[in-house]
Design a protein around this motif. Structure first.
Motif, PDB file in Angstrom:
ATOM      1  N   ILE A 273       0.833  -1.204   0.000  1.00 34.01           N
ATOM      2  CA  ILE A 273       0.000   0.000   0.000  1.00 34.01           C
ATOM      3  C   ILE A 273       0.866   1.251   0.000  1.00 34.01           C
ATOM      4  N   ASP A 274       1.947   1.234   0.772  1.00 31.81           N
ATOM      5  CA  ASP A 274       2.901   2.347   0.745  1.00 31.81           C
ATOM      6  C   ASP A 274       3.530   2.482  -0.646  1.00 31.81           C
ATOM      7  N   SER A 275       3.748   1.354  -1.298  1.00 36.25           N
ATOM      8  CA  SER A 275       4.325   1.367  -2.642  1.00 36.25           C
ATOM      9  C   SER A 275       3.356   1.995  -3.641  1.00 36.25           C
ATOM     10  N   ILE A 276       2.073   1.712  -3.487  1.00 31.85           N
ATOM     11  CA  ILE A 276       1.069   2.314  -4.367  1.00 31.85           C
ATOM     12  C   ILE A 276       1.054   3.828  -4.189  1.00 31.85           C
ATOM     13  N   GLU A 277       1.113   4.259  -2.930  1.00 27.53           N
ATOM     14  CA  GLU A 277       1.126   5.691  -2.639  1.00 27.53           C
ATOM     15  C   GLU A 277       2.355   6.346  -3.246  1.00 27.53           C
ATOM     16  N   GLU A 278       3.504   5.695  -3.105  1.00 24.66           N
ATOM     17  CA  GLU A 278       4.750   6.213  -3.665  1.00 24.66           C
ATOM     18  C   GLU A 278       4.685   6.280  -5.184  1.00 24.66           C
ATOM     19  N   LEU A 279       4.139   5.232  -5.806  1.00 27.06           N
ATOM     20  CA  LEU A 279       4.037   5.186  -7.266  1.00 27.06           C
ATOM     21  C   LEU A 279       3.119   6.295  -7.778  1.00 27.06           C
ATOM     22  N   GLN A 280       2.023   6.522  -7.082  1.00 28.04           N
ATOM     23  CA  GLN A 280       1.112   7.598  -7.463  1.00 28.04           C
ATOM     24  C   GLN A 280       1.812   8.947  -7.440  1.00 28.04           C
ATOM     25  N   GLU A 281       2.619   9.186  -6.406  1.00 28.68           N
ATOM     26  CA  GLU A 281       3.354  10.449  -6.289  1.00 28.68           C
ATOM     27  C   GLU A 281       4.365  10.616  -7.416  1.00 28.68           C
ATOM     28  N   LYS A 282       5.014   9.504  -7.794  1.00 27.69           N
ATOM     29  CA  LYS A 282       6.017   9.572  -8.854  1.00 27.69           C
ATOM     30  C   LYS A 282       5.370   9.756 -10.234  1.00 27.69           C
ATOM     31  N   LEU A 283       4.201   9.217 -10.416  1.00 23.79           N
ATOM     32  CA  LEU A 283       3.503   9.366 -11.701  1.00 23.79           C
ATOM     33  C   LEU A 283       2.947  10.770 -11.888  1.00 23.79           C
ATOM     34  N   TYR A 284       2.530  11.382 -10.787  1.00 21.12           N
ATOM     35  CA  TYR A 284       1.848  12.671 -10.895  1.00 21.12           C
ATOM     36  C   TYR A 284       2.569  13.823 -10.220  1.00 21.12           C
ATOM     37  N   SER A 285       3.682  13.539  -9.561  1.00 21.91           N
ATOM     38  CA  SER A 285       4.507  14.568  -8.946  1.00 21.91           C
ATOM     39  C   SER A 285       3.641  15.550  -8.152  1.00 21.91           C
ATOM     40  N   LYS A 286       3.603  16.818  -8.536  1.00 19.39           N
ATOM     41  CA  LYS A 286       2.882  17.829  -7.772  1.00 19.39           C
ATOM     42  C   LYS A 286       1.468  18.098  -8.318  1.00 19.39           C
ATOM     43  N   LYS A 287       1.004  17.217  -9.196  1.00 17.08           N
ATOM     44  CA  LYS A 287      -0.308  17.450  -9.830  1.00 17.08           C
ATOM     45  C   LYS A 287      -1.466  17.132  -8.893  1.00 17.08           C
ATOM     46  N   LEU A 288      -1.229  16.278  -7.873  1.00 21.75           N
ATOM     47  CA  LEU A 288      -2.321  15.851  -7.001  1.00 21.75           C
ATOM     48  C   LEU A 288      -2.256  16.572  -5.648  1.00 21.75           C
TER      49      LEU A 288
END
Length: 288
Positions: A273-288
């Protein structure tokens, strides 16, 4: 509710225990079997099940693990019974476990235990929800059910926040997960890694394939030309992105390479779950 259909339980001998201190379940072969209600001698044959057992508070009951079980740190101090997929049956026999936890993908390794009189519970992980089921299963059969349910609740809260962020996403970037570079191996939508990519907001280019992990053609990779490459660190070290087909991909040209930790992204345990959160941040950087 625990989905018993999702677990493989092989049992060849019913332990002589008092009914008060035992529980009865149905095994993979639809037989009624009895296991200790509170097992004191647990062996874990998979890094994923070891991580789950620690997370539910069963670490003191673990008497042995594989050499690949390196998280949490204390797992390294446990007695070793070989490597994942190459275990010492003789050593397991000498240790006389109350119960053995494993994963279904161990296949023939589990078959080798049929000659011995130990119950084996093997989890199967096809998506992220299965990880929650597996935590509940291992919590139940290690007599740590309360802790496992609390852990699941916390993980689902994290997942809810991730899903809320996804509502802001209008255009999802295309993604290719490089399990291995030669031959090129990847994870399809029908895998827990594929599910992880989807939840993180990525669009996996590997679609309409039933197998969770498959060889992928160079032609298809170049043709679909993903926006991002996700590469476990060990695979990245062996991949020369300056040569064909990698140098033809816009992900490489635009430096959209996400290098991830092998263990955290490839093991279906609580840290996913932490990995999913990290991956989301890397895919969208500051967009979210």
């Amino acid at each position: 509710m625990i989905k018993i259909a999702k677990i493989l339980i092989i049992f060849l001998f019913v332990s002589l225990v008092s009914p008060v201190h035992a529980k009865e379940i149905k095994d993979f072969f639809d037989r009624k079997i009895t296991i200790p209600k509170d097992p004191k001698r647990i062996i874990s044959l998979s890094p994923a099940t070891t991580e789950i057992l620690y997370s539910v508070g069963a670490e003191s009951k673990i008497i042995a693990v594989t050499e690949d079980c390196n998280f949490p740190e204390n797992a390294k101090t446990k007695e070793k019974i070989g490597k994942f997929g190459n275990i010492s049956y003789e050593k397991i026999l000498l240790l006389k476990p109350d119960i053995i936890f494993a994963t279904k993908d161990m296949g023939k390794t589990l078959d080798g235990l049929k000659r011995y009189n130990f119950p084996i519970i093997a989890t199967d992980t096809q998506n992220i929800n299965d990880i929650f089921d597996n935590i509940e299963i291992l919590g139940k059969f290690s007599n740590n059910e309360s802790k496992s349910k609390n852990n699941i609740a916390l993980l689902k809260q994290k997942l809810l926040k991730i899903n809320e962020k996804n509502l802001k996403i209008k255009l999802k970037p295309s993604v290719f997960y490089v399990v291995w570079n030669d031959p090129i191996m990847t994870s399809s939508e029908n895998s827990f890694i594929g599910d992880m990519i989807k939840i993180a907001g990525g669009n996996n280019i590997v679609k309409n394939i039933k197998q969770p992990f498959v060889k992928y053609s160079i032609e298809s990779l170049v043709s679909k030309n993903p926006d991002y490459l996700i590469i476990p660190n060990s695979t990245f070290k062996k991949t020369n992105l300056k040569v064909f087909p990698w140098n033809k991909l816009k992900a490489v040209k635009n430096n959209k390479i996400i290098i991830v930790d092998d263990d955290r992204y490839l093991r279906p345990g609580p840290r996913i779950i932490d990995s999913i959160e990290e991956l989301q941040e890397k895919l969208y950087s500051k967009k979210l």
